[in-house]
Scaffold this motif. Sequence first.
Motif, short mmCIF file in Angstrom:
data_model
loop_
_atom_site.label_atom_id
_atom_site.label_comp_id
_atom_site.label_asym_id
_atom_site.label_seq_id
_atom_site.Cartn_x
_atom_site.Cartn_y
_atom_site.Cartn_z
N LYS A 7 15.11 3.66 -5.62
CA LYS A 7 13.89 3.41 -4.85
C LYS A 7 12.82 2.66 -5.65
CE LYS A 7 14.58 7.42 -1.84
NZ LYS A 7 14.02 8.70 -1.34
N LYS A 8 13.26 1.99 -6.70
CA LYS A 8 12.32 1.18 -7.48
C LYS A 8 11.87 -0.03 -6.67
CE LYS A 8 12.21 -1.96 -11.46
NZ LYS A 8 12.13 -3.19 -10.61
N GLY A 9 10.60 -0.36 -6.75
CA GLY A 9 10.11 -1.60 -6.18
C GLY A 9 10.33 -2.74 -7.16
N PRO A 10 10.25 -3.99 -6.71
CA PRO A 10 10.37 -5.11 -7.63
C PRO A 10 9.15 -5.21 -8.52
CG PRO A 10 9.71 -5.89 -5.47
CD PRO A 10 9.97 -4.41 -5.33
N ASN A 11 9.27 -5.99 -9.60
CA ASN A 11 8.09 -6.30 -10.42
C ASN A 11 7.96 -7.81 -10.53
OD1 ASN A 11 9.51 -7.28 -12.90
ND2 ASN A 11 10.23 -5.17 -13.00
N ILE A 12 6.88 -8.27 -11.14
CA ILE A 12 6.63 -9.71 -11.16
C ILE A 12 7.68 -10.47 -11.95
CG2 ILE A 12 4.15 -9.57 -10.71
CD1 ILE A 12 3.66 -9.85 -13.72
N SER B 47 6.74 -0.04 -11.34
CA SER B 47 7.37 -0.09 -10.01
C SER B 47 8.36 1.03 -9.77
CB SER B 47 8.07 -1.43 -9.81
OG SER B 47 7.14 -2.50 -9.85
N ARG B 48 8.82 1.69 -10.83
CA ARG B 48 9.68 2.87 -10.63
C ARG B 48 8.85 4.10 -10.29
NH1 ARG B 48 14.91 2.00 -11.35
NH2 ARG B 48 15.59 0.53 -12.97
N ILE B 49 7.60 4.12 -10.71
CA ILE B 49 6.73 5.27 -10.44
C ILE B 49 6.02 5.08 -9.10
CG2 ILE B 49 4.86 6.69 -11.33
CD1 ILE B 49 7.46 6.66 -13.03
N PHE B 50 5.38 3.92 -8.92
CA PHE B 50 4.73 3.56 -7.66
C PHE B 50 5.32 2.22 -7.21
CE2 PHE B 50 0.99 5.96 -9.57
CZ PHE B 50 1.19 7.09 -8.78
N PRO B 51 6.30 2.21 -6.32
CA PRO B 51 6.97 0.96 -5.94
C PRO B 51 6.03 -0.13 -5.45
CG PRO B 51 8.24 2.84 -5.18
CD PRO B 51 6.95 3.40 -5.73
N ASP B 52 4.92 0.24 -4.81
CA ASP B 52 3.97 -0.78 -4.37
C ASP B 52 2.79 -0.93 -5.33
OD1 ASP B 52 2.58 1.53 -3.90
OD2 ASP B 52 2.31 1.20 -1.74
N GLY B 53 2.77 -0.11 -6.37
CA GLY B 53 1.71 -0.20 -7.37
C GLY B 53 0.43 0.51 -7.02
N LEU B 54 0.29 1.00 -5.80
CA LEU B 54 -0.99 1.49 -5.32
C LEU B 54 -1.31 2.93 -5.71
CD1 LEU B 54 -0.95 -0.02 -1.70
CD2 LEU B 54 -2.08 -0.92 -3.75
N GLY B 55 -0.31 3.70 -6.09
CA GLY B 55 -0.58 5.07 -6.49
C GLY B 55 -0.72 6.03 -5.34
N THR B 56 -0.21 5.65 -4.17
CA THR B 56 -0.35 6.54 -3.01
C THR B 56 0.77 7.56 -2.91
OG1 THR B 56 0.76 4.84 -1.67
CG2 THR B 56 -1.65 4.85 -1.66
N GLU B 57 1.96 7.19 -3.39
CA GLU B 57 3.10 8.11 -3.30
C GLU B 57 4.01 7.91 -4.50
OE1 GLU B 57 6.72 9.35 -0.24
OE2 GLU B 57 5.17 7.91 0.38
N VAL B 58 4.23 8.99 -5.25
CA VAL B 58 5.07 8.92 -6.44
C VAL B 58 6.54 8.85 -6.03
CG1 VAL B 58 5.82 10.16 -8.50
CG2 VAL B 58 3.40 10.11 -7.90
N ASN B 59 7.29 7.98 -6.68
CA ASN B 59 8.73 7.89 -6.47
C ASN B 59 9.43 8.93 -7.34
OD1 ASN B 59 11.40 7.13 -6.06
ND2 ASN B 59 11.28 5.38 -7.45
N GLU B 60 9.91 9.98 -6.73
CA GLU B 60 10.50 11.08 -7.48
C GLU B 60 11.78 10.68 -8.21
OE1 GLU B 60 9.09 13.81 -8.13
OE2 GLU B 60 7.40 13.62 -6.74
N ALA C 280 12.43 11.22 -12.15
CA ALA C 280 13.64 11.88 -12.65
C ALA C 280 14.33 11.03 -13.71
CB ALA C 280 14.58 12.17 -11.49
N PHE C 281 14.36 9.72 -13.52
CA PHE C 281 15.03 8.84 -14.49
C PHE C 281 14.36 8.93 -15.86
CE2 PHE C 281 14.98 4.49 -16.42
CZ PHE C 281 16.29 4.50 -16.87
N TYR C 282 13.04 8.84 -15.89
CA TYR C 282 12.36 8.90 -17.19
C TYR C 282 12.35 10.31 -17.76
CZ TYR C 282 11.08 4.10 -16.28
OH TYR C 282 11.14 2.75 -16.03
#
Length: 451
Positions: free
Chosen positions: A44-49, A98-111, A115-117
């Motif tokens: 569920k990672k989002g892309p990065n630049i 992007s693995r923590i906040f896929p959209d970067g906004l900090g609204t919902e943590v990607n569990e 778990a990976f880290y």
Amino acid sequence: MAQKLNLDNLAVSADVYRSSFPSTFTFGVATSAYLIEGGWNEGKKGPNIWDKFTHLQGKVLDGSNGDVAVDHYHRYKEDIELIGALGFTAYRFSISWSRIFPDGLGTEVNEEGIAFYNNIINSLLEKDEYYYQPFVTLYHWDLPPHLQESIGGWTNRKIVDYFGLYAEACFANFGDRVKHWITLNEPLQTSVNGHCIGIFAPGRNEKPLIEPYLVSHHQVLAHATAVSVYRSKYKVYSPYSFSFFSGTFGLLEDAPRESQGGQIGLSVDCEWAEANSEKMEDKVAAGRRIDFQLGWFLDPLFFGDYPASMRQKLGDNLPTFTPEEKEFMLQNSWDFLGINHYTSRIIAHVSNNEAESDFYKAQELERNVEWEDGEPIGDRAASDWLYIVPWGIRKTLNYVSQKYNHPSIFITENGMDDEDDGSASIHDMLDDKRRVAYFKSYLANVAEAIK
């Protein structure tokens, strides 16, 4: 004629042992998320630049990208075993925003990202036969593209808010085990290569006289904000915590927690600048070169403002700090400083240089790799920018220690690349005596700097 260094006075023995360093000296290895993880669209990672940048045709010479890299996302346990086999006691890695906040906004943590880290950190700490200190970098250039596209990324003051939210999520989830935090890695590269020359993601060069300095301004404030959050809410617990998001102080909601007791700093990169001659103008130019590397980021955090030499050369293109921001930065500078050092240059003053970018033109100097008699400053490694100059790391460390009141220093990056033209056998490539000599000579100069 250039005043060449007396290399005899700089020579140190290349014989270096563990006993050459204090018992508290830490030896480790370092990576960054984009360079090793792969799994770019898994968990569920989002892309990065950098995902976006490398997927554009023509941005990378051979068309390669980090979609798989060395597959650390799936093979981290093997990689950690290799670190142990080499005898290191520290591992520096970066977390992908992007693995923590896929959209970067900090609204919902990607569990799944959490778990990976957690798995990496726990794997570092769980072995009975060895113990690794995790050194975690929060930002190693891989911004979530939604923040780049929606607000302009690091060019927008709002990025300080979002970085603070991201940093806090990392402290809250990993800080019970991570005791060394690095907020930013090489902010110089994000500013210059990302927003002036344009060869790094996000590849911007439309406003080379403005954007790199605005980006750096916000990175400095983002660092101070992360330090403030860590110190007030996590390092030592206090029921009253204050933020500096959006330039205003405010009370944060808080709950009782155990003090994490760690340390926090940032990593800056610097090539040593050696004056071309004894002429005052060359010496001043060499000092100015270091100001445009180290002072750009460290002076605000230690002295409350950018170096005077930068103000003189850049004028109104260099942003200003408010009195409140200055006080905030000075209160939240660092617990330690990371130095990334690889190489050195010979610096000569020139009034009208023909540099490759506006950033270098503003410095009014030439960066040379040869003395005036044609002798090179050192042997070249594979990269065209990397010359082997062992004494440069000693001068850099001494300079930082003296100017910034003897901070705790970690050398967070150092090394060299070697050319693989396809003609050497695997045995010859693995028996890389040149790289061994590089590390021995640089480490010997580190030991000398400590003495």
